[in-house]
Design a protein around this motif. Structure first.
Motif, PDB file in Angstrom:
ATOM      1  N   LEU A 171       0.828  -1.202   0.000  1.00 35.01           N
ATOM      2  CA  LEU A 171       0.000   0.000   0.000  1.00 35.01           C
ATOM      3  C   LEU A 171       0.869   1.261   0.000  1.00 35.01           C
ATOM      4  O   LEU A 171       0.645   2.190  -0.764  1.00 35.01           O
ATOM      5  CB  LEU A 171      -0.929  -0.013   1.224  1.00 35.01           C
ATOM      6  N   ILE A 172       1.887   1.259   0.850  1.00 36.36           N
ATOM      7  CA  ILE A 172       2.790   2.416   0.936  1.00 36.36           C
ATOM      8  C   ILE A 172       3.439   2.670  -0.422  1.00 36.36           C
ATOM      9  O   ILE A 172       3.429   3.801  -0.929  1.00 36.36           O
ATOM     10  CB  ILE A 172       3.857   2.205   2.032  1.00 36.36           C
ATOM     11  N   LEU A 173       4.015   1.636  -1.019  1.00 36.93           N
ATOM     12  CA  LEU A 173       4.707   1.824  -2.302  1.00 36.93           C
ATOM     13  C   LEU A 173       3.753   2.262  -3.409  1.00 36.93           C
ATOM     14  O   LEU A 173       4.078   3.160  -4.189  1.00 36.93           O
ATOM     15  CB  LEU A 173       5.427   0.544  -2.714  1.00 36.93           C
ATOM     16  N   SER A 174       2.576   1.655  -3.481  1.00 32.96           N
ATOM     17  CA  SER A 174       1.649   1.992  -4.567  1.00 32.96           C
ATOM     18  C   SER A 174       1.108   3.409  -4.445  1.00 32.96           C
ATOM     19  O   SER A 174       0.812   4.054  -5.448  1.00 32.96           O
ATOM     20  CB  SER A 174       0.500   0.984  -4.642  1.00 32.96           C
ATOM     21  N   GLU A 175       0.997   3.916  -3.224  1.00 35.01           N
ATOM     22  CA  GLU A 175       0.533   5.291  -3.019  1.00 35.01           C
ATOM     23  C   GLU A 175       1.683   6.295  -3.083  1.00 35.01           C
ATOM     24  O   GLU A 175       1.524   7.411  -3.559  1.00 35.01           O
ATOM     25  CB  GLU A 175      -0.164   5.410  -1.654  1.00 35.01           C
ATOM     26  N   LEU A 176       2.846   5.892  -2.587  1.00 35.11           N
ATOM     27  CA  LEU A 176       3.985   6.805  -2.476  1.00 35.11           C
ATOM     28  C   LEU A 176       4.673   7.064  -3.810  1.00 35.11           C
ATOM     29  O   LEU A 176       5.010   8.213  -4.128  1.00 35.11           O
ATOM     30  CB  LEU A 176       4.992   6.236  -1.474  1.00 35.11           C
ATOM     31  N   ALA A 177       4.892   6.020  -4.594  1.00 39.29           N
ATOM     32  CA  ALA A 177       5.651   6.173  -5.840  1.00 39.29           C
ATOM     33  C   ALA A 177       5.068   7.264  -6.753  1.00 39.29           C
ATOM     34  O   ALA A 177       5.803   8.190  -7.142  1.00 39.29           O
ATOM     35  CB  ALA A 177       5.758   4.836  -6.556  1.00 39.29           C
ATOM     36  N   PRO A 178       3.786   7.228  -7.083  1.00 42.45           N
ATOM     37  CA  PRO A 178       3.258   8.290  -7.953  1.00 42.45           C
ATOM     38  C   PRO A 178       3.315   9.677  -7.307  1.00 42.45           C
ATOM     39  O   PRO A 178       3.512  10.674  -7.992  1.00 42.45           O
ATOM     40  CB  PRO A 178       1.806   7.875  -8.199  1.00 42.45           C
ATOM     41  N   LEU A 179       3.184   9.708  -5.995  1.00 43.09           N
ATOM     42  CA  LEU A 179       3.161  10.989  -5.281  1.00 43.09           C
ATOM     43  C   LEU A 179       4.493  11.726  -5.381  1.00 43.09           C
ATOM     44  O   LEU A 179       4.525  12.954  -5.483  1.00 43.09           O
ATOM     45  CB  LEU A 179       2.810  10.734  -3.806  1.00 43.09           C
ATOM     46  N   VAL A 180       5.606  10.988  -5.364  1.00 44.54           N
ATOM     47  CA  VAL A 180       6.932  11.632  -5.428  1.00 44.54           C
ATOM     48  C   VAL A 180       7.593  11.409  -6.795  1.00 44.54           C
ATOM     49  O   VAL A 180       8.806  11.569  -6.936  1.00 44.54           O
ATOM     50  CB  VAL A 180       7.853  11.152  -4.279  1.00 44.54           C
ATOM     51  N   SER A 181       6.788  11.046  -7.778  1.00 41.95           N
ATOM     52  CA  SER A 181       7.260  10.825  -9.150  1.00 41.95           C
ATOM     53  C   SER A 181       8.341   9.756  -9.234  1.00 41.95           C
ATOM     54  O   SER A 181       9.318   9.890  -9.966  1.00 41.95           O
ATOM     55  CB  SER A 181       7.776  12.142  -9.762  1.00 41.95           C
ATOM     56  N   GLN A 239      23.941  -9.486  12.907  1.00 40.06           N
ATOM     57  CA  GLN A 239      23.335 -10.477  12.017  1.00 40.06           C
ATOM     58  C   GLN A 239      21.995 -10.021  11.427  1.00 40.06           C
ATOM     59  O   GLN A 239      21.362 -10.760  10.686  1.00 40.06           O
ATOM     60  CB  GLN A 239      23.134 -11.805  12.771  1.00 40.06           C
ATOM     61  N   THR A 240      21.552  -8.818  11.771  1.00 41.54           N
ATOM     62  CA  THR A 240      20.285  -8.314  11.248  1.00 41.54           C
ATOM     63  C   THR A 240      20.328  -8.274   9.729  1.00 41.54           C
ATOM     64  O   THR A 240      21.321  -7.859   9.144  1.00 41.54           O
ATOM     65  CB  THR A 240      20.009  -6.889  11.779  1.00 41.54           C
ATOM     66  N   GLU A 241      19.255  -8.707   9.103  1.00 41.23           N
ATOM     67  CA  GLU A 241      19.152  -8.648   7.654  1.00 41.23           C
ATOM     68  C   GLU A 241      17.931  -7.831   7.261  1.00 41.23           C
ATOM     69  O   GLU A 241      16.913  -7.838   7.944  1.00 41.23           O
ATOM     70  CB  GLU A 241      19.022 -10.049   7.057  1.00 41.23           C
ATOM     71  N   MET A 242      18.072  -7.144   6.147  1.00 38.77           N
ATOM     72  CA  MET A 242      16.958  -6.435   5.543  1.00 38.77           C
ATOM     73  C   MET A 242      16.477  -7.315   4.396  1.00 38.77           C
ATOM     74  O   MET A 242      17.232  -7.634   3.487  1.00 38.77           O
ATOM     75  CB  MET A 242      17.405  -5.063   5.014  1.00 38.77           C
ATOM     76  N   LYS A 243      15.209  -7.734   4.468  1.00 36.41           N
ATOM     77  CA  LYS A 243      14.643  -8.679   3.492  1.00 36.41           C
ATOM     78  C   LYS A 243      13.626  -7.965   2.614  1.00 36.41           C
ATOM     79  O   LYS A 243      12.764  -7.239   3.111  1.00 36.41           O
ATOM     80  CB  LYS A 243      13.970  -9.827   4.250  1.00 36.41           C
ATOM     81  N   LEU A 244      13.722  -8.192   1.304  1.00 38.45           N
ATOM     82  CA  LEU A 244      12.769  -7.607   0.364  1.00 38.45           C
ATOM     83  C   LEU A 244      11.374  -8.128   0.681  1.00 38.45           C
ATOM     84  O   LEU A 244      11.150  -9.336   0.715  1.00 38.45           O
ATOM     85  CB  LEU A 244      13.144  -7.972  -1.079  1.00 38.45           C
ATOM     86  N   LEU A 245      10.450  -7.212   0.945  1.00 39.90           N
ATOM     87  CA  LEU A 245       9.085  -7.600   1.294  1.00 39.90           C
ATOM     88  C   LEU A 245       8.104  -7.275   0.174  1.00 39.90           C
ATOM     89  O   LEU A 245       7.225  -8.064  -0.143  1.00 39.90           O
ATOM     90  CB  LEU A 245       8.661  -6.913   2.598  1.00 39.90           C
ATOM     91  N   ALA A 246       8.253  -6.082  -0.426  1.00 39.60           N
ATOM     92  CA  ALA A 246       7.314  -5.666  -1.466  1.00 39.60           C
ATOM     93  C   ALA A 246       8.045  -4.777  -2.474  1.00 39.60           C
ATOM     94  O   ALA A 246       9.110  -4.236  -2.176  1.00 39.60           O
ATOM     95  CB  ALA A 246       6.141  -4.902  -0.857  1.00 39.60           C
ATOM     96  N   SER A 247       7.433  -4.648  -3.646  1.00 38.54           N
ATOM     97  CA  SER A 247       8.053  -3.812  -4.671  1.00 38.54           C
ATOM     98  C   SER A 247       6.985  -3.109  -5.502  1.00 38.54           C
ATOM     99  O   SER A 247       5.812  -3.495  -5.493  1.00 38.54           O
ATOM    100  CB  SER A 247       8.956  -4.657  -5.570  1.00 38.54           C
ATOM    101  N   TYR A 248       7.442  -2.084  -6.218  1.00 36.25           N
ATOM    102  CA  TYR A 248       6.571  -1.325  -7.110  1.00 36.25           C
ATOM    103  C   TYR A 248       7.288  -1.239  -8.460  1.00 36.25           C
ATOM    104  O   TYR A 248       8.390  -0.679  -8.550  1.00 36.25           O
ATOM    105  CB  TYR A 248       6.334   0.079  -6.534  1.00 36.25           C
TER     106      TYR A 248
END
Length: 197
Positions: free
Chosen positions: A22-32, A48-57
């Motif tokens: 939801l964040i990506l789909s609303e945010l991407a167009p808003l900031v071009s 050992q903390t990892e950042m894991k890909l969760l969602a994409s646009y």
């Protein structure tokens, strides 16, 4: 206005994947932005903390790019480690291509944004745009990531509470069953004692 809209939109959300999409789909167009990825922090914060890909646009996975980054690894990992925004201008030609049905081209600007809650990294959002991100966009993104941090922390706390509640219910059920077995054993023992008398 947009910050208030996002706050209303994210209130009451209970699912990390749904929120990140939801964040990506609303945010991407808003900031071009024409590309966006949302990485979530996995495990306790530490080496050992990892950042894991969760969602994409509008993102197409590529073989040589990882879906996970440790703290300090790549721009996503460095953003998570430093807890600071990274903005790239004049992106190299071979960095990434934004594609559509009509063609593809390299972005002009990339923003890598840490999402924090009380100083702890919760997520990293990376956006790519054909245009340079304006100062107004960057200020908005800083403010929005604070709101997202609160939402992600609330979702995580709710999920932990629900897990604890399920564990408690399971333990209560097991305890009830154990008590029933003990009562039956006590009755059997009482009957045996009566027969021995």
């Amino acid at each position: 206005t947009n910050l208030a809209r996002f706050t209303r939109m994210l209130q009451g959300q209970r699912d990390m994947l749904a929120v990140s999409k939801l964040i990506l789909s609303e945010l991407a167009p808003l900031v071009s932005a024409q590309h966006g990825v949302f990485y979530i922090s996995e495990g306790e914060v530490g080496p050992q903390t990892e950042m894991k890909l969760l969602a994409s646009y509008a993102y197409k996975e590529r073989k040589h790019l990882s879906n996970r980054f440790r703290l300090g690894e790549g721009l996503v990992g460095e953003c998570a480690l430093e807890r600071e925004k990274i903005v790239l201008a004049n992106v190299p030609d071979d960095y990434i291509q934004i594609s559509s049905g009509l063609g593809e081209a390299k972005p002009q600007s990339i923003a890598v944004l840490p999402v924090l809650f009380e100083g702890q990294i919760k997520a990293v959002i990376e956006l790519a745009s054909f245009q340079q991100f304006s100062d107004a966009h960057l200020v908005f993104l800083d403010q929005l990531t604070e709101t997202i941090g609160v939402v992600l922390n609330t979702i995580a706390a709710t999920m932990r509470t629900e897990d604890l509640l399920k564990q408690s219910q399971t333990l209560t059920q097991e305890l009830t069953e154990t008590n029933k077995r003990l009562e039956e054993q006590a009755k059997t023992l009482t009957k045996s004692e009566d027969l021995l008398k």
